[in-house]
Motif scaffolding. Structure first.
Motif, PDB file in Angstrom:
ATOM      1  N   ARG A 188       0.856  -1.183   0.000  1.00  9.07           N
ATOM      2  CA  ARG A 188       0.000   0.000   0.000  1.00  9.07           C
ATOM      3  C   ARG A 188       0.890   1.229   0.000  1.00  9.07           C
ATOM      4  NH1 ARG A 188      -5.077   2.101   1.674  1.00  9.07           N
ATOM      5  NH2 ARG A 188      -4.765   3.992   2.889  1.00  9.07           N
ATOM      6  N   CYS A 189       0.607   2.150  -0.909  1.00  5.38           N
ATOM      7  CA  CYS A 189       1.377   3.389  -0.976  1.00  5.38           C
ATOM      8  C   CYS A 189       0.872   4.326   0.120  1.00  5.38           C
ATOM      9  CB  CYS A 189       1.229   4.037  -2.352  1.00  5.38           C
ATOM     10  SG  CYS A 189       2.000   5.658  -2.428  1.00  5.38           S
ATOM     11  N   MET A 190       1.767   4.750   0.970  1.00  6.90           N
ATOM     12  CA  MET A 190       1.386   5.611   2.089  1.00  6.90           C
ATOM     13  C   MET A 190       1.214   7.064   1.633  1.00  6.90           C
ATOM     14  SD  MET A 190       1.188   4.058   5.063  1.00  6.90           S
ATOM     15  CE  MET A 190       0.283   2.771   4.326  1.00  6.90           C
ATOM     16  N   MET A 191       1.657   7.338   0.399  1.00  2.00           N
ATOM     17  CA  MET A 191       1.512   8.698  -0.112  1.00  2.00           C
ATOM     18  C   MET A 191       0.136   8.876  -0.767  1.00  2.00           C
ATOM     19  SD  MET A 191       3.035  11.663  -0.449  1.00  2.00           S
ATOM     20  CE  MET A 191       4.829  11.645  -0.467  1.00  2.00           C
ATOM     21  N   CYS A 192      -0.212   7.968  -1.702  1.00  5.59           N
ATOM     22  CA  CYS A 192      -1.454   8.175  -2.443  1.00  5.59           C
ATOM     23  C   CYS A 192      -2.536   7.151  -2.093  1.00  5.59           C
ATOM     24  CB  CYS A 192      -1.187   8.159  -3.948  1.00  5.59           C
ATOM     25  SG  CYS A 192      -0.815   6.528  -4.596  1.00  5.59           S
ATOM     26  N   GLY A 193      -2.174   6.133  -1.324  1.00  2.59           N
ATOM     27  CA  GLY A 193      -3.167   5.149  -0.911  1.00  2.59           C
ATOM     28  C   GLY A 193      -3.381   4.017  -1.885  1.00  2.59           C
ATOM     29  N   THR A 214       8.608   1.191  -5.512  1.00  6.46           N
ATOM     30  CA  THR A 214       8.069   2.480  -5.915  1.00  6.46           C
ATOM     31  C   THR A 214       6.594   2.308  -6.226  1.00  6.46           C
ATOM     32  OG1 THR A 214      10.205   2.980  -6.904  1.00  6.46           O
ATOM     33  CG2 THR A 214       8.390   4.365  -7.584  1.00  6.46           C
ATOM     34  N   CYS A 215       5.794   3.288  -5.885  1.00  4.81           N
ATOM     35  CA  CYS A 215       4.366   3.210  -6.176  1.00  4.81           C
ATOM     36  C   CYS A 215       4.145   3.313  -7.687  1.00  4.81           C
ATOM     37  CB  CYS A 215       3.630   4.337  -5.460  1.00  4.81           C
ATOM     38  SG  CYS A 215       1.895   4.459  -5.948  1.00  4.81           S
ATOM     39  N   PRO A 216       3.422   2.364  -8.272  1.00  9.12           N
ATOM     40  CA  PRO A 216       3.171   2.429  -9.715  1.00  9.12           C
ATOM     41  C   PRO A 216       2.332   3.649 -10.101  1.00  9.12           C
ATOM     42  CG  PRO A 216       2.457   0.308  -8.788  1.00  9.12           C
ATOM     43  CD  PRO A 216       2.765   1.199  -7.639  1.00  9.12           C
ATOM     44  N   MET A 217       1.602   4.227  -9.140  1.00  9.40           N
ATOM     45  CA  MET A 217       0.742   5.372  -9.453  1.00  9.40           C
ATOM     46  C   MET A 217       1.471   6.697  -9.286  1.00  9.40           C
ATOM     47  SD  MET A 217      -2.176   4.321 -10.473  1.00  9.40           S
ATOM     48  CE  MET A 217      -3.452   5.522 -10.174  1.00  9.40           C
ATOM     49  N   CYS A 218       2.106   6.884  -8.104  1.00 10.85           N
ATOM     50  CA  CYS A 218       2.639   8.226  -7.819  1.00 10.85           C
ATOM     51  C   CYS A 218       4.156   8.262  -7.670  1.00 10.85           C
ATOM     52  CB  CYS A 218       1.979   8.788  -6.556  1.00 10.85           C
ATOM     53  SG  CYS A 218       2.584   8.028  -5.041  1.00 10.85           S
ATOM     54  N   ARG A 219       4.831   7.133  -7.841  1.00  6.37           N
ATOM     55  CA  ARG A 219       6.293   7.017  -7.773  1.00  6.37           C
ATOM     56  C   ARG A 219       6.854   7.214  -6.373  1.00  6.37           C
ATOM     57  NH1 ARG A 219       6.687   4.030 -11.387  1.00  6.37           N
ATOM     58  NH2 ARG A 219       8.942   4.191 -11.378  1.00  6.37           N
ATOM     59  N   SER A 220       5.997   7.257  -5.356  1.00  3.63           N
ATOM     60  CA  SER A 220       6.505   7.426  -3.994  1.00  3.63           C
ATOM     61  C   SER A 220       7.210   6.154  -3.525  1.00  3.63           C
ATOM     62  CB  SER A 220       5.341   7.740  -3.054  1.00  3.63           C
ATOM     63  OG  SER A 220       5.759   7.624  -1.715  1.00  3.63           O
ATOM     64  N   ASN A 221       8.143   6.322  -2.588  1.00  2.43           N
ATOM     65  CA  ASN A 221       8.831   5.157  -2.008  1.00  2.43           C
ATOM     66  C   ASN A 221       8.216   4.731  -0.673  1.00  2.43           C
ATOM     67  OD1 ASN A 221      11.533   6.959  -3.179  1.00  2.43           O
ATOM     68  ND2 ASN A 221      11.026   4.967  -4.032  1.00  2.43           N
TER      69      ASN A 221
HETATM   70 ZN   LIG Z   1       1.428   6.188  -4.571  1.00  2.00          ZN
END
Ligand SMILES: [Zn+2]
Lengths: 617, 55
Positions: free
Chosen positions: B8-13, B29-36
């Motif tokens: 689960r991406c903690m940046m974009c959910g 890396t988040c496939p949606m927002c590139r966050s780590n």
């Molecule tokens: Zn994300």
């Protein structure tokens, strides 16, 4: 290579151990102890005069590895013509028997009496001050990617096999023939980037040497056989070294056709055994068909198979392409992250002979400078153990990327300061606060957190940034004049692994709406792989926050390199957006949730640390 | 041995599944927002050899 190897073998200050393997390395810079297995050769190299009588009578015939299997050797053989020492070796896996009853022909004819079937491996130890890792490379095996028919068509060969076929010392004595009919081929096709620049097979990197090797081969063929036609299929020709562009031009002038595009399909004419190549010429945009007598696959290079073993022995890590990670890609390309260890050649990255020689010279100079100095300056930022607080659990030793903490069960750990690089991972891991990181003590960092969040914490995004990458990424954003919200407050640590769970929780206790832990990308970690501990810790913190009823999204983790000013700014915008969604009530609830379990232990520990840091070196 | 696990991406959910190989060393890396900020949604708490636990 031959004369150089002979020089090394004869040098009075060099002990050359061939047919040997490093089994274990212990110690640290200036004080390494290396355990080496000298494998049994069954032939005394001091006595053997390479008369070849043994090989003449040996009944075992095996494919010759040096000739890429295109020639044969006996069970007793010289690995290659210019081998140092110039002595035969008996491969016991191939030999018919270790007793003269089974065979023993070689020992019967050896006038020097240098063959000993009872020879055994020997373990020796050497103390060394520095280690140069020069374990070379392996060549890509094209059987994996059979699109080019390497396993199906005999006249498809690799560039390594081609090298043996045109070599005067090769299996055909330099007569260039093709495998199926032993006739000299007239039309040769070369296919570039086989096993290189191919993300689909996990090898996205350029192998560096293949373009120039093919260009050299086309010139060689044009010189020896002017009637021959050469065609090269390529993605890009990379001829960036000194005089390389000139060689490329000469190859074209010599009649070599360069076609931009890699073959899509290869068939064999069953009658002639010629190869029919279909290719999209990306320059003209047209589909072309070409017929060749022989096709040469320009195979790329891959990290040597022993790389994993050596990285374990010397606590080295790898970059994403599988080669060794250097201390710094631009400023310390020779040094390994482990002090006193240097790289030479391919094992660090694909490079040609000239670059390998340069790196080898530099590695020799670096180690010479280290050893001649006679003493080293240890890092100012190292850790030490407070024995009064230590529970002897050994957790610090298990996370140290450098193996700089020596610990035995039931004993106090000992920090080898010469080996400690100062990441501080040990200090953040220690549950009993028994480790002090000089210049980045828990006390100092907690004090910074409290000071930053003393006033209007709800308006601030609290950031932990590592010294080498994310902090520098922030600098890059600044000098690049990139706009980003001014709400962030940054505390610098040498490595993101220095940030303990308690530091993050303290920031929340002090009212931080958002905490960001940032560090180097995996491949860039300046402390080998310390930031993997950061990931584990943040993961645990997310779980912990969840259990305490605190939104885990309020803790963020980002890898930002020194060059990523843009990313730093983007992340600051994102965390500012997150901050705006955190209400005062939420912050108050968080403080309450975290204060329900007062950190008596931490307070006691920091008192000990203050005491210790006043009285320690 | 490779099995898909939830993240689960903690940046974009954004929630996603990815294969996890034993002993892998992979920057996520988040496939949606590139966050780590990628949280590994494990079912049970795990203890690693550092002695630091999920508890
Ligand atoms: Zn994300």
């Amino acid at each position: 290579m031959g004369p150089k190897a002979i020089d090394v073998g004869r040098h009075p200050n060099i002990e050359l151990l061939t047919y040997s393997e490093v089994e274990a390395v212990s110690g640290y810079v200036g004080n390494f102890s290396v355990k080496i297995r000298k494998k049994a050769r069954y032939v005394d190299p001091e006595v053997c005069n390479s008369c070849n009588e043994c090989a003449k009578v040996c009944p075992v015939v095996k494919p010759d590895e040096y000739q890429m299997g295109l020639g044969s050797r006996k069970a007793i053989y010289i690995p290659y013509p210019q081998a140092v020492p110039c002595s035969y070796i008996l491969n016991m896996d191939d030999c018919l028997g270790t007793t003269p009853i089974a065979c023993g022909k070689c020992a019967d004819v050896c006038e020097q009496e240098c063959i000993d079937y009872d020879d055994r491996d020997e373990i020796i130890e050497r103390d060394v001050g520095a280690v140069i890792v020069a374990i070379g490379l392996d060549v890509y095996d094209p059987t994996e990617l059979d699109d080019y028919g390497y396993t199906r068509f005999e006249n498809v060969i690799t560039s390594m096999e081609f090298e043996r076929l045109i070599c005067a010392g090769g299996p055909t004595a330099g007569h260039f023939i093709r495998p199926t009919d032993r006739e000299r081929p007239k039309r040769i096709g070369f296919v570039q980037c086989v096993g290189s620049r191919n993300a689909a097979i996990g090898r996205p990197y350029c192998s560096n040497i293949c373009c120039m090797n093919t260009i050299k081969d086309t010139l060689l063929l044009a010189d020896h056989y002017p009637d021959l036609t050469n065609t090269v299929f390529y993605q890009d020709i990379r001829a960036f070294g000194k005089s390389f562009e000139d060689m490329f031009q000469r190859s074209k002038e010599a009649g070599t056709r360069y076609i931009r595009g890699l073959p899509g399909d290869i068939e064999e004419d069953p009658l002639t055994r010629n190869l029919l190549v279909t290719v999209e010429n990306t320059t003209t945009g047209k589909l072309e068909r070409h017929e060749f007598d022989m096709l040469v696959l320009s195979v790329g290079v891959i990290p040597p198979k022993d790389l994993a073993k050596i990285s374990g022995l010397l606590t080295l890590s790898k970059t994403s392409d599988g080669f060794f990670l250097e201390s710094h890609p631009k400023l310390k390309p020779i040094d390994a992250p482990t002090r006193g260890v240097y790289f030479a050649g391919f094992c660090e990255s694909p490079k040609d002979i000239k670059d390998s020689v340069c790196q080898a010279g530099a590695a020799a100079s670096r180690s010479g400078a280290l050893l001649n100095a006679g003493q080293i300056t240890v890092e100012a930022i190292t850790s030490y153990i407070i024995e009064d607080a230590c529970t002897k659990c050994g957790a610090c030793a298990s996370v140290c990327p450098y193996g700089a903490i020596i610990w035995e069960k039931g004993q106090f750990p000992v920090v080898v300061e010469a080996a400690c690089a100062g990441c501080g991972c040990c200090g953040a891991t220690c549950k009993s606060n028994a480790i002090v990181m000089r210049h980045f003590t828990d006390e100092q960092l907690i004090a910074q957190i409290r000071a930053i969040l003393a006033d209007k914490p709800e308006d601030k995004v609290f950031v932990f940034a590592c010294n080498w990458c994310s902090y520098a990424g922030g600098d890059m954003a600044g000098i690049s004049r990139i706009h980003y919200p001014s709400t962030n407050r940054v505390v610098r640590t040498m490595c993101s692994a220095r940030v303990s769970e308690d530091m993050v929780l303290e920031a929340f206790r002090c009212g931080a709406p958002i905490v960001l832990v940032s560090g180097c990308h995996y491949a860039d970690c300046h402390y080998i792989n310390a930031n993997r501990q950061t990931v584990k810790r943040v993961q645990r913190l997310w779980n912990k926050l969840d259990r305490l009823g605190i939104r885990p999204e309020r803790l963020q983790l980002e890898w930002i390199s020194a060059a990523e000013g843009q990313k730093f700014a983007k992340v600051m915008v994102q965390v500012e957006e997150l901050r705006k969604k955190v209400t005062k009530e939420e912050i108050e609830q968080t403080i309450k949730a975290l204060q329900e379990k007062p950190k008596k232990q931490r307070k006691a520990k920091s008192a000990k640390q203050t005491e210790a840091s006043v009285s320690t070196p | 041995m490779t099995k898909k696990e939830s993240f689960r991406c903690m940046m974009c959910g954004y929630e996603f599944e990815e294969p996890v190989e034993p002993g892998e060393d992979k920057e996520r890396t988040c496939p949606m927002c590139r966050s780590n900020s990628i949280r590994h949604m494990k079912k049970r708490a795990v203890k690693d050899k550092t002695g630091e636990s999920d508890e």
